[in-house]
Design a protein around this motif. Structure first.
Motif, PDB file in Angstrom:
ATOM      1  N   SER A   2       0.929  -1.134   0.071  1.00 23.10           N
ATOM      2  CA  SER A   2      -0.091  -0.002   0.040  1.00 23.10           C
ATOM      3  C   SER A   2       0.808   1.280  -0.148  1.00 23.10           C
ATOM      4  O   SER A   2       1.906   1.071   0.280  1.00 23.10           O
ATOM      5  CB  SER A   2      -0.857  -0.252   1.348  1.00 23.10           C
ATOM      6  OG  SER A   2      -1.261   1.053   1.566  1.00 23.10           O
ATOM      7  N   CYS A   3       0.093   2.364  -0.610  1.00 27.21           N
ATOM      8  CA  CYS A   3       1.039   3.441  -0.387  1.00 27.21           C
ATOM      9  C   CYS A   3       0.849   4.280   0.794  1.00 27.21           C
ATOM     10  O   CYS A   3       1.265   5.492   1.088  1.00 27.21           O
ATOM     11  CB  CYS A   3       0.996   4.486  -1.674  1.00 27.21           C
ATOM     12  SG  CYS A   3      -0.641   4.663  -2.412  1.00 27.21           S
ATOM     13  N   GLU A   4      -0.141   3.872   1.495  1.00 28.39           N
ATOM     14  CA  GLU A   4      -0.253   4.643   2.884  1.00 28.39           C
ATOM     15  C   GLU A   4       0.749   4.575   3.796  1.00 28.39           C
ATOM     16  O   GLU A   4       1.573   3.655   3.471  1.00 28.39           O
ATOM     17  CB  GLU A   4      -1.530   3.994   3.601  1.00 28.39           C
ATOM     18  CG  GLU A   4      -3.014   4.354   3.219  1.00 28.39           C
ATOM     19  CD  GLU A   4      -3.798   3.361   4.095  1.00 28.39           C
ATOM     20  OE1 GLU A   4      -4.065   3.619   5.224  1.00 28.39           O
ATOM     21  OE2 GLU A   4      -4.398   2.529   3.318  1.00 28.39           O
ATOM     22  N   PRO A   6       3.519   3.427   6.134  1.00 26.05           N
ATOM     23  CA  PRO A   6       3.472   1.901   7.002  1.00 26.05           C
ATOM     24  C   PRO A   6       3.328   1.855   8.379  1.00 26.05           C
ATOM     25  O   PRO A   6       3.970   2.908   9.161  1.00 26.05           O
ATOM     26  CB  PRO A   6       4.799   1.275   6.530  1.00 26.05           C
ATOM     27  CG  PRO A   6       5.566   2.511   5.844  1.00 26.05           C
ATOM     28  CD  PRO A   6       4.556   3.701   5.562  1.00 26.05           C
ATOM     29  N   GLU A  29      -1.140  -7.804   3.155  1.00 25.31           N
ATOM     30  CA  GLU A  29      -1.758  -7.327   1.942  1.00 25.31           C
ATOM     31  C   GLU A  29      -3.265  -7.377   2.013  1.00 25.31           C
ATOM     32  O   GLU A  29      -4.027  -6.467   1.726  1.00 25.31           O
ATOM     33  CB  GLU A  29      -1.149  -7.614   0.764  1.00 25.31           C
ATOM     34  CG  GLU A  29       0.211  -6.904   0.585  1.00 25.31           C
ATOM     35  CD  GLU A  29       1.418  -7.522  -0.460  1.00 25.31           C
ATOM     36  OE1 GLU A  29       0.879  -8.153  -1.402  1.00 25.31           O
ATOM     37  OE2 GLU A  29       2.492  -7.057  -0.560  1.00 25.31           O
ATOM     38  N   PRO A  34      -0.747  -1.586   5.559  1.00 20.32           N
ATOM     39  CA  PRO A  34       0.272  -0.973   4.996  1.00 20.32           C
ATOM     40  C   PRO A  34       1.761  -1.283   5.819  1.00 20.32           C
ATOM     41  O   PRO A  34       1.831  -1.189   6.983  1.00 20.32           O
ATOM     42  CB  PRO A  34       0.363   0.467   5.167  1.00 20.32           C
ATOM     43  CG  PRO A  34      -0.742   1.011   6.027  1.00 20.32           C
ATOM     44  CD  PRO A  34      -1.501  -0.335   6.346  1.00 20.32           C
TER      45      PRO A  34
END
Ligand code: RP5
Length: 168
Positions: A2-4, A6, A29, A34
């Motif tokens: 995810s690009c949120e 971490p 995932e 994240p």
């Protein structure tokens, strides 16, 4: 991934640990957690590992998962440098089939806890599940996803049971 931002840091001791760790990444995932992944060694890159563990909480990480084989000191090194919950995954990398890593990971001195899961890929999956349960304490949406996951597991077993108990 995810690009949120971490919230889980997964550290493996070597590139050779990637294969047994796949279940960990897949589970994080699937649950929409994240994470960030590093390859660092308590023995071969002690300074770099130390820096990452010491800065993890300030970087927004909430749980550390550390996986290593042989004399597996990575999770212990994480727990000695960070107050975050640390989950250790012992991996089978040598002639002792992971018993070496299990003992090195689980036998921490009092005051420096490492929550240790099973050896190898099953433990890797459960490390992600355990991290999810810790994070779900403050995340109702994640709690709902965990409930759905549990229902899915139940349905799978009952479907298999129905197959073997079906009249011929
Ligand atoms: C450990 O030694 C690693 O975590 C790995 O499981 C094992 C072997 O590492 P390589 O020699 O394959 O890099 O530190």
């Amino acid at each position: 991934m995810s690009c949120e931002r971490p919230v889980v840091l997964v550290v493996q001791g070597s590139a050779s640990d990637s294969e047994p760790m796949q279940g960990c990444f897949r589970t994080l995932e699937t649950l929409g957690i994240p994470y960030t992944r590093r390859i660092l060694s308590a023995h071969r890159t002690p300074a770099e590992a130390d820096e990452v563990f010491a800065g993890a909480a300030d970087a927004g990480i909430r749980v550390i998962i550390a996986a290593a084989g042989l004399a597996a000191h990575l999770a212990g090194a994480a727990a000695s440098r960070s107050l975050l919950p640390v989950i250790g995954v012992p991996l089978a990398a040598g002639t002792l089939g992971g018993l070496d890593a299990l003992l090195a990971t689980v036998q921490m001195p009092p005051g420096v806890p490492v929550g240790t899961v099973a050896v190898g890929s099953h433990g890797a999956t459960n490390a992600a599940m355990l991290a999810a349960r810790i994070l779900a304490l403050g995340d109702a949406d994640l709690r709902r996803r965990l409930t759905e996951h549990r229902e899915g597991q139940r349905a799978k077993v009952l479907a298999a049971d129905a197959l073997v108990t079906a009249p011929a």
